[in-house]
Design an enzyme around this catalytic site. Structure first.
Site, mmCIF file in Angstrom:
data_model
loop_
_atom_site.group_PDB
_atom_site.id
_atom_site.type_symbol
_atom_site.label_atom_id
_atom_site.label_comp_id
_atom_site.label_asym_id
_atom_site.label_seq_id
_atom_site.Cartn_x
_atom_site.Cartn_y
_atom_site.Cartn_z
ATOM 1 C CD GLU A 1 7.055 3.904 15.257
ATOM 2 O OE1 GLU A 1 7.146 3.018 14.406
ATOM 3 O OE2 GLU A 1 6.069 4.670 15.335
ATOM 4 C CB CYS B 1 11.248 -5.663 10.422
ATOM 5 S SG CYS B 1 12.028 -4.069 10.095
ATOM 6 C CB SER C 1 7.041 1.209 2.687
ATOM 7 O OG SER C 1 5.650 1.418 2.683
ATOM 8 C CG HIS D 1 11.793 1.761 13.131
ATOM 9 N ND1 HIS D 1 10.959 0.867 12.494
ATOM 10 C CD2 HIS D 1 10.981 2.652 13.751
ATOM 11 C CE1 HIS D 1 9.688 1.211 12.706
ATOM 12 N NE2 HIS D 1 9.679 2.288 13.458
ATOM 13 N N GLY E 1 0.790 -1.226 0.000
ATOM 14 C CA GLY E 1 0.000 0.000 0.000
ATOM 15 C C GLY E 1 0.817 1.267 0.000
ATOM 16 C CG HIS F 1 -0.364 1.680 8.184
ATOM 17 N ND1 HIS F 1 0.335 2.852 8.065
ATOM 18 C CD2 HIS F 1 0.559 0.681 8.090
ATOM 19 C CE1 HIS F 1 1.615 2.580 7.892
ATOM 20 N NE2 HIS F 1 1.783 1.278 7.918
#
Length: 448
Positions: A174, A371, A28, A250, A19, A137
């Site tokens: 996070e 991750c 991303s 991150h 997305g 999201h």
């Protein structure tokens, strides 16, 4: 008593899609709108879990979330039956439907911050679910995350769970993607390393100019207080704003640590020498010998680190005291990164072996090996108190592989998210999964 670092990998959900929702995450955004393969993504993740299990590591699995999140859409004003809510969202606000379908919970390094019992004031393992409030999201994940973690680590004698921090910018959290723990042995008191991108209240700390700094100093400090950590066992460090603006959203994109070792890029942090000295001093006071490997920028540029996810790797301690580095295939495909890794192995330091895994489906959405896992240090008694249904075994691997092949689509495009059948497929799959993993009712459709 023997202690372990258990990696709980996120199981990729049935709605895995590209997305392009994560501003600041180069992969991303660059792969946005491509067709994804949820089945392949989940199987790639399961293969990594099995490989680590076969190598002798204790490996667990963390369940995905219900998607699309119809309740979240209803809270934004879409009414009617579940199918009507999805239809209206697709027609009137497709970006919101895409967000509600995100399978980003697969990256469980963002699920929570975990402090082992050896570090905490009450001698329990502490979990704080991350609010992830920087991205809509992801901000809708933490209620289900808390229920899933509570079902996995249910024994209150050994485990303590905290709600997510207030969902405001000042306490952007996070999770473990910005948290590392150093120790001599997993069962001994260690030093917890919190990395933040900005301060919400102190203007002396510089901030990035292009991309958001997702973790605040204040959030890290709050988690440390909630977990009952002592000042002697905590170090706070600021991420370099310049690397955030190059796509290092991150800390685990630019550094990874384990045991007594920090493997990081030369440009990862501000005030690096002062920070390393503090880590060395505090770990020495707890019986450890802190070491660091700094990767020079003239050998691996930040851009190469981001593209290859060299540092978004798993650094694992083996029985002989050496370390194994788990990297994605993209590291081998990058000549500069691969050359550096060969030199690192030839130097004969603490990292003695590099293993490469194909995680293309995850990597294209901006998440690598690090991750995909949440690290939890446990002693033997605590490990015995974990829900046994979530610990990987050959039988569980076979069952989950069959489950994925039964329920997952092999292609998913944005237009497919408007199909109400996808919600039914997801719920059917997750209902079966909770029985496989012995989680009980953790999803909204099971509770309401």
């Amino acid at each position: 008593m023997k202690s372990f670092e258990v990696n709980f990998d996120g199981l990729v959900g049935p709605t895995h899609n590209y997305g392009g929702l994560s501003f600041g995450n180069v992969a991303s955004q660059s792969n946005s709108q491509q067709a994804s393969n949820p089945r392949e993504a989940a199987l790639q993740g399961l293969e990594k879990m099995k490989a680590l299990m076969d190598m002798g590591f204790v490996q667990g699995v963390l369940a995905p979330q219900e998607r699309p999140d119809v309740a979240a859409l209803r809270s934004l004003g879409f009414a009617g039956t579940d199918a009507q809510v999805i239809e209206r969202a697709a027609k009137e606000a497709m970006p919101l439907l895409v967000a509600s379908c995100s399978a980003s919970s697969m990256w469980v390094a963002n699920a929570a911050t975990v402090s082992p019992s050896a570090d905490t004031a009450d001698g329990r393992v502490h979990f704080t679910a991350a609010n992830l409030n920087c991205k809509y999201h992801r901000s809708i994940e933490h209620p289900t995350t808390s229920r899933v973690l509570g079902a996995m680590f249910a024994d209150q004698q050994h485990f303590a769970h905290h709600a997510a921090l207030p969902a405001v910018a000042q306490f952007g959290d996070e999770g473990a993607a910005n948290h590392t723990r150093f120790c001599r042995e997993y069962g001994e008191a260690g030093v917890e390393f919190f990395v933040f991108g900005r301060s919400a209240f102190d203007s002396r700390y510089p901030a990035p100019q292009k991309y958001p700094a997702r973790q605040t100093l204040e959030a890290s400090q709050a988690v440390a207080r909630l977990h009952g950590l002592s000042e002697a066992g905590v170090v706070f460090a600021q991420q370099n704003p310049a690397v955030i603006d190059q796509g290092v959203f991150h800390n685990d994109v630019i550094a990874v640590g384990n045991g007594e070792l920090l493997f990081h890029h030369q440009d990862a942090f501000l005030n690096t020498e002062q920070m390393l000295a503090e880590l060395h001093g505090k770990l020495a006071a707890r019986g450890g010998n802190f070491q660091s490997i700094s990767v020079p920028r003239d050998q691996v540029a930040v851009e190469d680190a981001v593209r290859s996810y060299l540092f978004n790797s798993q650094l694992l301690s083996r029985a002989d005291g050496s370390m194994l580095l788990i990297v994605p295939e993209e590291c081998r495909a990058n000549p500069r990164v691969w050359q550096y890794l060969q030199g690192l192995l030839a130097a004969g330091g603490p990292i003695r072996e590099v293993k490469v895994f194909d995680l293309k489906q995850s990597m294209q959405n901006g998440g690598g090996p690090a991750c995909l896992r949440l690290r939890v240090a446990l002693n033997e008694t605590e490990l015995a108190a974990v829900n046994p249904g979530v610990i990987m075994t050959p039988s569980l691997y076979d069952t989950l592989t069959a489950w994925v092949n039964k329920h997952y689509r092999d292609a998913l495009r944005e237009s497919d998210l408007a199909d109400p059948q996808l919600l039914l497929e997801c719920r059917t799959a997750l209902d079966e999964l909770t029985q496989i993993l012995k989680l009980g009712a953790v999803y909204p459709f099971q509770i309401n």
